[in-house]
Design an enzyme around this catalytic site. Structure first.
Site: not given
Ligand SMILES: NC(=O)c1ccc[n+]([C@@H]2O[C@H](COP(=O)([O-])OP(=O)(O)OC[C@H]3O[C@@H](n4cnc5c(N)ncnc54)[C@H](OP(=O)(O)O)[C@@H]3O)[C@@H](O)[C@H]2O)c1
Length: 299
Positions: A10-11, A100-101, A61, A149, A128, A124
């Site tokens: 993930g990111q 998350t926010d 996400t 974000w 969370k 979502y």
């Molecule tokens: N993105 C935002 O704007 C945001 C905002 C607030 C909070 N957050 C929180 O910050 C954290 C990191 O977010 P991020 O943006 O880095 O998320 P992301 O890019 O969507 O990455 C999520 C990760 O979880 C993995 N995943 C999803 N389903 C899975 C499964 N069934 N088995 C194993 N792995 C799985 C994904 O694999 P794949 O590579 O296959 O997808 C990826 O490695 C999360 O807790 C998110 O809720 C994010």
């Protein structure tokens, strides 16, 4: 330090796999190595690795898709973290989890603190929040870091979308009524790693005395429209932009399956005071992130 990192593709996980490396043995797993819908396999994997720290960067996400996949969102965002927390308690390990926010409804006029009442508007956000509650209920030592974000120049973030749209369209309409704290995935990974690094030379109760929920995002708040404006200004290949006008739109102009909270800037002062770390301003982080944009995209 023996660390189990989940969500390495993930990111945030991608950055963490790199920033955590100097701390010791890092076992980094993505969906190809471990499908987190298999809760028994997850528990088994944790028992095998016997980590001192579990860093959970995995999550479901897809905010809009979650409206039609509530069971899957709950499984990945609430049940899987519950298994991680239970396993962490059994091993006396620390769980670092990201939330998350979107646990808030966005009605507050000022930045949200950890003591504010949660009221998620989407599946979502609900999933969370359930994940947070499940972790707290197990009684394991945890840091739940609520961020917002999150973007990186890799992958499908708001920043990469704006850069792509700016190359395709002459007019971009961006919502001006959503205000939040943009957070660079790299900075989030660096700060998380800094906390873990501090613990290496601290007394054993370092985490247990600090266990809890913290807000951790780019400092300050900005609207999506002004965020987009900054992205375009910092674009090192601005000569490729077609866009001539950025227009303000409202959230209602773009109906989506999931409702999004309007104002979710995060007050991160508890985190800064507890860990003695400084959270850079969102705009400074964006400048640093954009300075990594390749100036020559290559063939
Ligand atoms: N993105 C935002 O704007 C945001 C905002 C607030 C909070 N957050 C929180 O910050 C954290 C990191 O977010 P991020 O943006 O880095 O998320 P992301 O890019 O969507 O990455 C999520 C990760 O979880 C993995 N995943 C999803 N389903 C899975 C499964 N069934 N088995 C194993 N792995 C799985 C994904 O694999 P794949 O590579 O296959 O997808 C990826 O490695 C999360 O807790 C998110 O809720 C994010």
């Amino acid at each position: 330090m023996r660390i189990l990192l989940l969500g390495r593709t993930g990111q945030l996980g991608w950055e963490l796999e790199r920033t955590l490396a100097p701390l010791g043995e890092v076992y980094a797993l993505g969906p190809q190595e471990l499908n987190l819908t298999d809760l028994d396999a997850l528990a088994r994997q944790i028992r095998e690795v016997r980590p001192q720290v579990i860093v959970n960067a995995s999550a479901y996400t897809a905010v809009d898709r979650a409206e039609g996949q509530a069971d899957l969102a709950m499984l990945l965002n609430a049940q899987a973290p519950a298994v991680m927390a239970k396993s962490a308690r059994e091993l006396n390990a620390v769980l670092i989890h990201f939330s998350t926010d979107y646990v808030f409804d966005g009605e507050k006029k000022s930045a949200y603190t950890e003591d504010d009442i949660t009221n998620p508007l989407s599946v979502y956000g609900q999933s969370k929040l359930k994940g947070e509650q499940a972790i707290v209920e197990t009684g394991c030592t945890h840091l739940i870091l609520r961020t917002s974000w999150v973007y990186s120049l890799r992958g499908d973030s708001f920043v990469s979308k704006i850069l792509a749209w700016a190359r395709q369209q002459e007019t971009l309409r961006i919502v001006s009524d959503q205000v939040g704290s943009p957070t660079w995935a790299r900075m989030l990974a660096e700060i998380t790693t800094a906390v873990l690094a501090q613990s290496l030379s601290a007394p054993q109760d370092y985490f247990s005395t600090r266990s809890g929920i913290y807000h951790l995002g780019g400092s300050g708040g900005v609207s999506r429209l002004d965020f987009a404006r900054s992205i375009l200004r910092l674009d090192s290949r601005a000569n490729e932009q077609k866009v001539r006008a950025l227009e303000a739109a409202s959230t209602e102009d773009f109906p989506t399956p999931a409702r999004r909270p309007l104002r979710t800037a995060l007050d991160c002062s508890r985190f800064e005071a507890t860990f003695g770390l400084h959270l850079p301003d969102w705009e400074e982080c964006l400048r640093l992130a954009m300075s990594e944009q390749p100036t020559n995209p290559g063939p």
